[in-house]
Design a protein around this motif. Structure first.
Motif, PDB file in Angstrom:
ATOM      1  N   ARG A  23       0.776  -1.314   0.068  1.00 47.74           N
ATOM      2  CA  ARG A  23       0.148  -0.121  -0.150  1.00 47.74           C
ATOM      3  C   ARG A  23       0.919   1.323   0.021  1.00 47.74           C
ATOM      4  N   LEU A  24       0.214   2.481  -0.190  1.00 48.03           N
ATOM      5  CA  LEU A  24       1.122   3.569  -0.018  1.00 48.03           C
ATOM      6  C   LEU A  24       0.424   4.476   1.012  1.00 48.03           C
ATOM      7  N   ARG A  25      -0.735   4.333   1.598  1.00 47.83           N
ATOM      8  CA  ARG A  25      -1.201   5.036   2.932  1.00 47.83           C
ATOM      9  C   ARG A  25      -0.770   4.282   3.978  1.00 47.83           C
ATOM     10  N   ASP A  26      -0.311   4.904   4.963  1.00 43.52           N
ATOM     11  CA  ASP A  26       0.268   4.485   6.127  1.00 43.52           C
ATOM     12  C   ASP A  26       1.280   3.490   5.960  1.00 43.52           C
ATOM     13  N   HIS A  27       2.354   4.109   5.320  1.00 39.78           N
ATOM     14  CA  HIS A  27       3.403   3.169   5.305  1.00 39.78           C
ATOM     15  C   HIS A  27       4.832   3.731   5.834  1.00 39.78           C
ATOM     16  N   PRO A  28       4.871   3.195   6.963  1.00 36.76           N
ATOM     17  CA  PRO A  28       6.388   4.138   7.688  1.00 36.76           C
ATOM     18  C   PRO A  28       7.593   3.991   6.830  1.00 36.76           C
ATOM     19  N   PRO A  29       7.778   2.788   6.353  1.00 33.20           N
ATOM     20  CA  PRO A  29       9.244   2.426   5.526  1.00 33.20           C
ATOM     21  C   PRO A  29       9.314   3.558   4.353  1.00 33.20           C
ATOM     22  N   LEU A  30       8.155   3.544   3.662  1.00 32.59           N
ATOM     23  CA  LEU A  30       8.082   4.568   2.431  1.00 32.59           C
ATOM     24  C   LEU A  30       8.293   5.941   3.015  1.00 32.59           C
ATOM     25  N   ARG A  69      -0.216  -4.671  -9.319  1.00 27.75           N
ATOM     26  CA  ARG A  69      -0.573  -3.786 -10.316  1.00 27.75           C
ATOM     27  C   ARG A  69      -1.173  -2.629  -9.484  1.00 27.75           C
ATOM     28  N   ASP A  70      -2.046  -2.573  -8.512  1.00 23.25           N
ATOM     29  CA  ASP A  70      -2.504  -1.367  -7.858  1.00 23.25           C
ATOM     30  C   ASP A  70      -1.582  -0.484  -7.550  1.00 23.25           C
ATOM     31  N   LEU A  71      -0.625  -0.978  -6.703  1.00 21.67           N
ATOM     32  CA  LEU A  71       0.688  -0.292  -6.046  1.00 21.67           C
ATOM     33  C   LEU A  71       1.359   0.408  -7.249  1.00 21.67           C
ATOM     34  N   LEU A  75       1.735   4.668  -7.669  1.00 23.02           N
ATOM     35  CA  LEU A  75       3.066   4.834  -7.757  1.00 23.02           C
ATOM     36  C   LEU A  75       3.251   5.950  -8.994  1.00 23.02           C
ATOM     37  N   ARG A  76       2.607   5.483 -10.037  1.00 23.15           N
ATOM     38  CA  ARG A  76       2.811   6.052 -11.315  1.00 23.15           C
ATOM     39  C   ARG A  76       1.927   7.251 -11.244  1.00 23.15           C
ATOM     40  N   GLU A  77       0.906   7.353 -10.630  1.00 18.60           N
ATOM     41  CA  GLU A  77       0.224   8.628 -10.388  1.00 18.60           C
ATOM     42  C   GLU A  77       0.973   9.903  -9.721  1.00 18.60           C
ATOM     43  N   ARG A  78       2.111   9.213  -9.106  1.00 16.14           N
ATOM     44  CA  ARG A  78       2.788  10.152  -8.204  1.00 16.14           C
ATOM     45  C   ARG A  78       4.202  10.316  -8.780  1.00 16.14           C
ATOM     46  N   GLY A  79       4.389   9.961  -9.977  1.00 19.85           N
ATOM     47  CA  GLY A  79       5.566  10.059 -10.935  1.00 19.85           C
ATOM     48  C   GLY A  79       6.639   9.088 -10.506  1.00 19.85           C
ATOM     49  N   GLY A  80       6.307   7.734 -10.017  1.00 20.87           N
ATOM     50  CA  GLY A  80       7.029   6.813  -9.825  1.00 20.87           C
ATOM     51  C   GLY A  80       6.793   5.540 -10.378  1.00 20.87           C
ATOM     52  N   ARG A  81       7.291   4.447  -9.945  1.00 19.90           N
ATOM     53  CA  ARG A  81       6.794   2.969 -10.637  1.00 19.90           C
ATOM     54  C   ARG A  81       7.397   1.998  -9.587  1.00 19.90           C
ATOM     55  N   LEU A  82       6.683   0.844  -9.687  1.00 19.42           N
ATOM     56  CA  LEU A  82       7.140  -0.148  -8.970  1.00 19.42           C
ATOM     57  C   LEU A  82       8.253  -0.976  -9.717  1.00 19.42           C
ATOM     58  N   VAL A  83       9.157  -1.291  -8.742  1.00 22.43           N
ATOM     59  CA  VAL A  83      10.323  -2.244  -9.437  1.00 22.43           C
ATOM     60  C   VAL A  83      10.156  -3.675  -9.032  1.00 22.43           C
ATOM     61  N   GLY A 211      -5.816  -5.464  -3.972  1.00 18.76           N
ATOM     62  CA  GLY A 211      -5.119  -4.083  -4.184  1.00 18.76           C
ATOM     63  C   GLY A 211      -5.728  -3.026  -3.207  1.00 18.76           C
ATOM     64  N   GLU A 212      -4.908  -2.009  -2.835  1.00 16.11           N
ATOM     65  CA  GLU A 212      -5.058  -0.836  -1.977  1.00 16.11           C
ATOM     66  C   GLU A 212      -6.579  -0.296  -2.081  1.00 16.11           C
ATOM     67  N   THR A 213      -6.754   0.173  -3.486  1.00 18.18           N
ATOM     68  CA  THR A 213      -7.788   0.715  -3.941  1.00 18.18           C
ATOM     69  C   THR A 213      -9.119  -0.210  -3.747  1.00 18.18           C
ATOM     70  N   ALA A 214      -9.052  -1.456  -4.050  1.00 20.64           N
ATOM     71  CA  ALA A 214     -10.332  -2.358  -3.479  1.00 20.64           C
ATOM     72  C   ALA A 214     -10.489  -2.421  -2.176  1.00 20.64           C
ATOM     73  N   GLY A 215      -9.384  -2.454  -1.359  1.00 24.63           N
ATOM     74  CA  GLY A 215      -9.344  -2.634   0.042  1.00 24.63           C
ATOM     75  C   GLY A 215      -9.997  -1.621   0.857  1.00 24.63           C
ATOM     76  N   ARG A 216      -9.476  -0.144   0.321  1.00 27.00           N
ATOM     77  CA  ARG A 216      -9.920   1.102   0.999  1.00 27.00           C
ATOM     78  C   ARG A 216     -11.400   1.167   0.637  1.00 27.00           C
ATOM     79  N   ARG A 217     -11.724   0.702  -0.396  1.00 25.88           N
ATOM     80  CA  ARG A 217     -13.281   1.033  -0.734  1.00 25.88           C
ATOM     81  C   ARG A 217     -14.059   0.181   0.040  1.00 25.88           C
ATOM     82  N   ARG A 218     -13.488  -1.379   0.173  1.00 25.59           N
ATOM     83  CA  ARG A 218     -14.279  -2.197   1.508  1.00 25.59           C
ATOM     84  C   ARG A 218     -14.300  -1.636   2.713  1.00 25.59           C
ATOM     85  N   LEU A 219     -13.156  -1.250   3.098  1.00 26.60           N
ATOM     86  CA  LEU A 219     -13.208  -0.518   4.387  1.00 26.60           C
ATOM     87  C   LEU A 219     -14.104   0.576   4.741  1.00 26.60           C
TER      88      LEU A 219
END
Length: 469
Positions: A23-30, A69-71, A75-83, A211-219
């Motif tokens: 996920r991207l939200r609430d991610h202390p390492p990131l 895929r969701d992660l 990241l791409r929405e924020r200018g990055g990408r997943l390696v 994915g985070e999007t589906a998980g946050r929608r469910r939450l």
């Protein structure tokens, strides 16, 4: 947060190794990595050791593919990408750190025996390269497993839930973190293609989207529409009144810490009951962290001599197929096969039936669950199975759950059974839980098996095996 040694710099790039925190939200390492370096490499390694150990079941691989895929999209929405890399996790992390000239690698702490070994191997390898490993607590769980220990006696963990929960609920979890606005990834770091889902024929047909999007929608939907009734309805099998967040918590697509905060903000008896379930999740993690062998061996041995041979093999096969002749057991097992998920009340019942009524080794059932469950979490799966088998932390280890009694109590009108055992759709009310009591002529109209074991005989056998009579 604990940190390894090493002389790596802090002004250049950092690597964030994603594991069970997709996920991207609430991610202390990131957040920590972004605060210490100009660029960050968000990295996921398809670990050969996980595949070799048999944990890469198709349902979880599909959910994982959705999460990655969701992660990557976030990241791409924020200018990055997943390696993404594949192979030995330590070799791949060190290779990526070298490509990015990264001084630090950030990682969420995890608490299985394998995770501990991975962390130590990674720390040593990075230090040899002059780099530093930074390990962050309270990312996978709300309260880190080693933080709460009983007073006196040198005990390293709580073995009973209630005293653990008394301490746990006094803890004040950290505040959840927002998602980053931008993520800059070094262009020179190569990536493999994102993994794809296994073919549909390998998967449970009703598998949820990951994915985070589906998980946050469910939450969000759960907090609005289900939380208030949870305390009263969470065991009602036919109402399906649970959050169904466990797959998202298992993969870290939803933060358990954020779920606790948001539930407590809403308040009420439902929120208290829901938070208690999240505490159970932490409880099992702290047990397995202290006793890694409990993933395979009895936490508290009862000197069981589990049944073996053709007869029990046939019974276990019927249990797996949802053809035991006990409608509530069969309904739960068919839900598992179709959705890759099962209601928690169903999990307790089918586990008790296998381990105590059939007197088959709990590891057989735990392995079958891990083959199908999309939320197949080692700590919770193994420790719940041990609880049901009476070899774990249950303070009443010899209780046996009766599927007829459980059906009348938690599925009184038969809604759950008729949903998953359509052969019995014509039966009404509690009659659906005892089809063998129907008159012979009426019973013949239903294509449903006779019970594979008499409940009284199974209970007697269990009591004798445990030396209770």
């Amino acid at each position: 947060m604990s940190a390894g040694g090493g002389a790596g710099g802090t002004a250049g790039a950092s690597v964030v190794l994603f594991t069970a925190d997709l996920r991207l939200r609430d991610h202390p390492p990131l957040r920590a990595a972004l605060g210490r370096g100009r660029t960050v490499v968000p990295l996921f390694v398809r670990d050969d050791a996980v595949t070799a150990a048999g944990f890469a079941a198709p349902n979880r691989l599909a959910f994982l593919a959705d999460c990655l895929r969701d992660l990557d999209a976030g990241l791409r929405e924020r200018g990055g990408r997943l390696v993404v890399r594949s192979g030995d996790v330590v070799e791949q992390v060190c290779a990526v750190a070298a490509e990015a000239d990264a001084g630090e690698v950030h990682l969420a702490s995890d608490h299985s025996g394998y995770a501990h070994a991975r962390e130590e191997r990674l720390r040593r390898a990075l230090e040899a390269d002059g780099r530093r490993l930074r390990v962050h607590d309270a990312v996978v769980t709300v309260v880190p497993p080693g933080r709460l220990t009983p007073g006196g006696g040198g005990r390293d963990h709580f073995a009973v839930f209630t005293p653990y929960f008394r301490r746990w609920e006094k803890e004040r979890p950290r505040e959840p973190l927002a998602a980053p606005h931008t993520v800059q990834v070094p262009a020179e770091v190569r990536s493999e293609e994102l993994p794809s889902r296994p073919s549909p024929g390998e998967l449970s047909p009703g598998l949820p989207e990951g994915g985070e999007t589906a998980g946050r929608r469910r939450l969000a939907g759960w907090l609005r529409g289900g939380l208030d009734q949870y305390e009263a309805e969470h065991d009602a099998l036919g109402d399906d009144a649970t959050s169904r967040l466990s797959p998202y918590l298992h993969f870290g697509a939803v933060s358990a810490t954020e779920a606790v905060h948001r539930a407590r903000q809403r308040g009420g008896a439902g929120a208290e009951a829901f938070v208690r379930q999240l505490a159970w999740r932490d409880f099992h993690h702290q047990v397995l962290a202290a006793r890694p062998s409990a993933a395979r061996a009895d936490y508290r041995t009862r000197n069981d001599r589990w049944r073996t041979g053709p007869a029990v093999e046939r019974e276990v096969a019927a249990w797996r197929a949802g053809r035991t002749g006990y409608p509530l057991v069969d309904a739960a097992m068919r839900q598992l096969a179709y959705e890759g998920w099962m209601h928690n009340r169903g999990r307790l019942l089918v586990a008790s039936f296998l381990a105590k009524t059939l007197y088959a080794d709990w590891r057989i059932g735990a392995r079958h669950f891990l083959e199908l469950l999309v939320d197949g979490d080692l700590a919770n799966n193994q420790m719940n199975w041990q609880w049901a088998a009476g070899t774990g932390t249950d303070t009443r280890p010899n209780r046996v759950l009766n599927p007829v009694v459980q059906g009348r109590r938690f599925d009184p009108d038969g809604t759950y059974v008729r949903r998953w055992v359509p052969e019995l759709a014509g039966l009404t009310g509690s009659r659906v839980h005892e089809p063998w009591r129907l008159p012979a002529g009426e019973r013949a109209r239903y294509d449903y098996p006779e019970p594979i074991v008499d409940l009284a005989d199974g209970a007697d056998r269990f009591r004798h095996a445990r030396g209770l009579e």
